[in-house]
Design a protein around this motif. Structure first.
Motif, mmCIF file in Angstrom:
data_model
loop_
_atom_site.group_PDB
_atom_site.id
_atom_site.type_symbol
_atom_site.label_atom_id
_atom_site.label_comp_id
_atom_site.label_asym_id
_atom_site.label_seq_id
_atom_site.Cartn_x
_atom_site.Cartn_y
_atom_site.Cartn_z
ATOM 1 N N UNK A 9 0.824 -1.207 0.000
ATOM 2 C CA UNK A 9 0.000 0.000 0.000
ATOM 3 C C UNK A 9 0.862 1.263 0.000
ATOM 4 N N UNK A 10 1.647 1.491 1.043
ATOM 5 C CA UNK A 10 2.358 2.759 1.200
ATOM 6 C C UNK A 10 3.853 2.683 0.899
ATOM 7 N N UNK A 11 4.468 1.565 1.169
ATOM 8 C CA UNK A 11 5.908 1.428 0.958
ATOM 9 C C UNK A 11 6.185 0.045 0.379
ATOM 10 N N UNK A 12 7.296 -0.127 -0.302
ATOM 11 C CA UNK A 12 7.594 -1.428 -0.900
ATOM 12 C C UNK A 12 7.930 -2.476 0.159
ATOM 13 N N UNK A 13 7.802 -3.714 -0.230
ATOM 14 C CA UNK A 13 8.203 -4.846 0.602
ATOM 15 C C UNK A 13 9.688 -5.093 0.348
ATOM 16 N N UNK A 14 10.462 -5.145 1.408
ATOM 17 C CA UNK A 14 11.913 -5.286 1.276
ATOM 18 C C UNK A 14 12.319 -6.684 1.727
ATOM 19 N N UNK A 15 12.805 -7.488 0.814
ATOM 20 C CA UNK A 15 13.281 -8.824 1.145
ATOM 21 C C UNK A 15 14.797 -8.805 1.233
ATOM 22 N N UNK A 16 15.273 -9.011 2.464
ATOM 23 C CA UNK A 16 16.716 -9.050 2.692
ATOM 24 C C UNK A 16 17.295 -10.410 2.361
ATOM 25 N N UNK A 64 10.823 -24.252 1.574
ATOM 26 C CA UNK A 64 11.193 -25.000 2.785
ATOM 27 C C UNK A 64 12.296 -24.294 3.569
ATOM 28 N N UNK A 65 12.419 -22.995 3.369
ATOM 29 C CA UNK A 65 13.357 -22.162 4.134
ATOM 30 C C UNK A 65 12.710 -20.804 4.291
ATOM 31 N N UNK A 66 13.084 -20.048 5.326
ATOM 32 C CA UNK A 66 12.420 -18.757 5.546
ATOM 33 C C UNK A 66 12.878 -17.686 4.576
ATOM 34 N N UNK A 67 11.964 -16.747 4.304
ATOM 35 C CA UNK A 67 12.340 -15.483 3.684
ATOM 36 C C UNK A 67 12.626 -14.493 4.808
ATOM 37 N N UNK A 68 13.464 -13.511 4.558
ATOM 38 C CA UNK A 68 13.796 -12.497 5.555
ATOM 39 C C UNK A 68 13.287 -11.148 5.059
ATOM 40 N N UNK A 69 12.329 -10.582 5.793
ATOM 41 C CA UNK A 69 11.647 -9.357 5.387
ATOM 42 C C UNK A 69 12.077 -8.235 6.325
ATOM 43 N N UNK A 70 12.635 -7.190 5.764
ATOM 44 C CA UNK A 70 13.146 -6.068 6.551
ATOM 45 C C UNK A 70 12.156 -4.910 6.508
ATOM 46 N N UNK A 71 11.988 -4.214 7.642
ATOM 47 C CA UNK A 71 11.211 -2.980 7.627
ATOM 48 C C UNK A 71 11.849 -1.969 8.572
ATOM 49 N N UNK A 72 11.597 -0.698 8.293
ATOM 50 C CA UNK A 72 12.197 0.385 9.065
ATOM 51 C C UNK A 72 11.253 0.924 10.131
ATOM 52 N N UNK A 73 10.266 0.144 10.518
ATOM 53 C CA UNK A 73 9.265 0.581 11.479
ATOM 54 C C UNK A 73 7.942 0.905 10.845
ATOM 55 N N UNK A 74 7.887 0.809 9.498
ATOM 56 C CA UNK A 74 6.647 1.062 8.760
ATOM 57 C C UNK A 74 6.438 -0.069 7.760
ATOM 58 N N UNK A 75 5.171 -0.464 7.575
ATOM 59 C CA UNK A 75 4.852 -1.509 6.610
ATOM 60 C C UNK A 75 3.347 -1.512 6.402
ATOM 61 N N UNK A 76 2.917 -1.801 5.186
ATOM 62 C CA UNK A 76 1.482 -1.854 4.905
ATOM 63 C C UNK A 76 1.241 -2.636 3.633
#
Length: 302
Positions: free
Chosen positions: A63-70, A91-103
């Motif tokens: 919605x407001x900011x992109x999804x960041x996959x580290x 069968x392994x995790x994804x790592x999703x980074x955010x700076x305190x905001x996400x939508x």
């Protein structure tokens, strides 16, 4: 749509926002999508969230900011930012980074519905994260624009219902034997041996493996691991006192507590206690489908 849970919708305090709502889609879409989960958060500490393996394809419209996959389930895939994302079973995790905001809105898509919604078998997305535009073309951009312009969650979900109903085209190409194998495996909680699963379909184990992997992206054995794990981590994250790991292992079909701990480390990338402390019901966490604290989800219906 039937609302299943709601967070603090519209609540703000010192510019902090924590919105979370999950609904089931329109009845006609339920053979394809288990639920929609909307989330909007502000004022959180920056964090790294684990996107865990589950029995559903991941479809996210931001919605407001992109999804960041580290980090991706496939370590060879480089980090990236996404306005829309479509991810296969893994069968392994994804790592999703955010700076305190996400939508955004995350859709839990049944893997055997991939042909109907996306025009390809889920096997072609196995272990991958791709921009949804790479599969759906301009439809994905129009869909994201529609949910961004909608004034609230009910309107966003209604826009999704309308767009997906227009998009869905049952292909008739998923073999009924694979449909049966998936349904039986889900009902067993991932406890059915592959040999017995093959007998259920009337196919040889080798033929079942080939066709099952083509349609879902996982082998029957790997799918069973993911189904067991998904049930265990959802039960672990339910509100209230955490269950004893030995009891959880027995309930979810693991040989013992050590087996559960090994599988958790393999599929989540950390010990159960670490995940619970960082992303359990008392943690400030990523408010998407995989962050939900509900029990096991509905099975594929068709």
């Amino acid at each position: 749509m039937t609302e299943e849970f709601a967070g603090a919708i519209g609540e703000t305090l010192d510019e902090a926002v924590d919105e979370a709502v999950r609904v089931r889609p329109a009845t006609a879409l339920r053979p394809y999508v288990a639920w929609y989960a909307g989330y909007r958060q502000r004022g959180l500490p920056p964090a790294l969230h684990r996107g865990l393996p589950s029995p559903y394809l991941t479809f996210i419209l931001t919605l407001d900011e992109p999804l960041v996959l580290a980090g991706h389930p496939d370590p060879a895939q480089p980090p990236d930012r996404y306005r829309t994302l479509l991810g296969g079973l893994h069968t392994a995790p994804a790592l999703i980074s955010h700076d305190g905001r996400q939508s955004g809105i995350q859709l839990a898509v049944h893997p055997l519905a991939a042909r109907a919604l996306f025009g390809l078998p889920a096997g072609e997305l196995s272990g991958l994260d791709v921009p949804a535009e790479a599969v759906l073309g301009a439809v994905a951009a129009r869909l994201q624009e529609a949910v961004r312009e909608a004034p609230g969650w009910p309107e966003r979900f209604a826009a999704l219902d309308g767009a997906l109903l227009r998009l869905a085209r049952p292909s008739g190409r998923v073999p009924p034997e694979v449909v049966r194998a998936w349904a039986v495996l889900r009902r067993s909680g991932g406890a059915l041996p592959v040999a017995e699963l093959a007998r259920e379909t009337g196919w040889s184990e080798r033929h079942l493996l080939d066709r099952f992997r083509r349609e879902t992206g996982l082998s029957p054995k790997a799918a069973a691991r993911v189904i067991r794990f998904d049930r265990a981590r959802r039960l672990l994250a339910l509100p209230g006192p955490a269950p004893r790991l030995a009891e959880l292992a027995a309930r979810c079909g693991y040989a013992d507590q050590a087996h559960l701990a090994r599988e958790f480390r393999a599929l989540a990338g950390c010990a159960p206690s670490t995940w619970l402390a960082e992303e359990g019901p008392r943690a400030e966490k990523f408010r998407n489908v995989q962050g939900g604290t509900t029990g096991p989800a509905p099975e594929w219906e068709a």
